[in-house]
Design a protein around this motif. Structure first.
Motif, PDB file in Angstrom:
ATOM      1  N   ASN A   1       7.470  18.110 -20.625  1.00  0.00           N
ATOM      2  CA  ASN A   1       7.166  18.922 -21.811  1.00  0.00           C
ATOM      3  C   ASN A   1       8.413  19.295 -22.598  1.00  0.00           C
ATOM      4  O   ASN A   1       8.316  19.946 -23.642  1.00  0.00           O
TER       5      ASN A   1
ATOM      6  N   ASP B   1       6.646  20.190 -15.195  1.00  0.00           N
ATOM      7  CA  ASP B   1       6.719  20.450 -16.632  1.00  0.00           C
ATOM      8  C   ASP B   1       7.923  19.814 -17.312  1.00  0.00           C
ATOM      9  O   ASP B   1       8.175  20.054 -18.498  1.00  0.00           O
TER      10      ASP B   1
ATOM     11  N   SER C   1      10.377  18.440 -24.974  1.00  0.00           N
ATOM     12  CA  SER C   1      10.725  17.680 -26.178  1.00  0.00           C
ATOM     13  C   SER C   1      12.035  18.196 -26.766  1.00  0.00           C
ATOM     14  O   SER C   1      12.754  17.470 -27.450  1.00  0.00           O
TER      15      SER C   1
END
Length: 386
Positions: A93, A90, A95
């Motif tokens: 992910n 992950d 951001s």
């Protein structure tokens, strides 16, 4: 013994080099994670910073203020004893935190470290500092290989930079080096830095063997492809053959056949393969199959270490026929740092040497890298023995 001043200089130089590796990137490149094995560049920047915050500043600096309470969760990698962390798959992910904030975190921790080191030369602190520096150097190599995977899987195949050369030596004539049977000492044996998996110096008995003074080239590997090497099950381990079939493998990673010609993606962009360059981005499965094709084998890590003074190395990590196991008298460190190497000593093969992506002042003849047999995003190559 390395002095405090020298170690501080080494620390600052290492911190600067990591950021220099990221200078050619666009902001969008920092968060991409195409596969689980590849971490986004932003994560590398944060993780190598968290290491110093977690293992040095929080322990030795009583006045240190944690930069962000969430960052231990975000940037811990695999240290179970430190606490919860983002699942490895992950990382792409994330951001947030922003790239800007991650760089601010780096500079905050580097300043705090510099300040601490100007007033504290505790021996335990300096020992962990040296580990942390080499930990960051490991991530510099991973950062480059991950950047290559990110850009090499972008449909536009954009170049990273012109300055990075993936092969910078004149090709040599291949010769076989004869090594006599006998008892050889293996493992680290100096006051210079090493990782704990290099310790436990011990003797091994080796039979007579020969080892090539050169790495297998793209030209030699192309002959393997043309001889249907990827279609001959008799050359492969059963698990390797399954891997080839399930993943439709027919060439090294980053190779592309276009209009009857072979090209490969390198960090300076897509180009025709340089036939005299050492083949790279090869799995152990492929290295083994190629050796079978040549009626040879891969050297063991002990043979490699005993013979390495007779040939040049450092262009590619070299697969060996050795399982990654502890040396005799290996002792795992206490606490979280004990998770650094010991818990990975299963289901992996040892690679020796270093690669064009390995930073300076980091490798040595006893260095033991290790990867699973199917992985090939690292700059891996083949040296034959018989």
């Amino acid at each position: 013994m390395i002095t405090t001043d020298t170690l501080v200089e080494f620390f600052l130089e290492t911190r600067e080099h990591t950021e220099a590796l990221c200078e050619p990137l666009e902001i969008e490149d920092y968060v991409v994670q195409p596969i689980i094995d590849v971490s986004p560049p932003k994560w590398h920047l944060g993780h190598t910073t968290w290491f110093f915050e977690e293992f040095i500043l929080k322990v030795f600096d009583k006045n240190y203020t944690i930069y962000d309470d969430d960052f231990s969760f975000v940037f811990n990698s695999y240290y179970e004893s430190v606490g919860k962390r983002v699942i490895r798959a992950d990382r792409g992910n994330l951001s947030r935190p922003s790239v800007k904030k991650v760089y601010a975190y780096r500079h905050y921790v580097t300043r705090a470290m510099n300040q601490l080191l100007s007033s504290d030369s505790n021996e335990d602190l300096l020992r962990i500092l040296e580990i942390g520096i080499h930990h960051e150097k490991q991530h510099q190599e991973l950062l480059l290989t991950d950047i290559k995977y990110i850009l090499g899987n972008n449909p536009l195949l954009p170049k990273y930079a012109d300055f990075f050369k993936e092969f910078d030596q004149e090709p040599q004539r291949t010769e076989w080096i004869s090594i006599d049977e006998g008892i050889y000492e293996i493992g680290h044996n100096s006051s210079e830095f090493c990782f704990d998996n290099e310790l436990g110096r011990h003797k091994v008995y080796l039979q007579d063997f020969e080892i090539s003074n050169t790495l297998v080239t793209n030209e030699e590997y192309l002959a393997f492809i043309k001889a249907d090497g990827y279609e001959r099950f008799d050359l492969w381990h059963a698990e390797g053959w399954d891997w080839v079939q399930k993943n439709n493998i027919n060439a090294p990673l980053y190779w592309h056949e276009i209009d009857g010609k072979w090209y490969n993606y390198i960090l300076s962009g897509l180009s025709e393969i340089e036939i005299k360059a050492p083949v790279t981005h090869i799995s152990y499965f492929e290295a083994f199959a190629f050796a079978q094709f040549k009626n040879c084998r891969l050297p063991t890590e002990f043979e490699w270490e005993a013979a390495q003074r007779h040939f040049s190395w450092g262009q590619r990590w070299e697969w060996t026929e050795s399982a990654y196991l502890p040396y005799p008298d290996y002792k795992k460190a206490d606490g979280a740092l004990g998770e650094y190497n010991g818990k990975f000593m299963v289901n992996q093969k040892v690679l020796r040497g270093s690669s064009v992506a390995t930073p300076t002042k980091h490798t040595r003849p006893t260095y033991r890298n290790f990867f699973q047999t199917h992985l090939r995003w690292q700059f891996t190559g083949i040296r034959l023995a018989k």
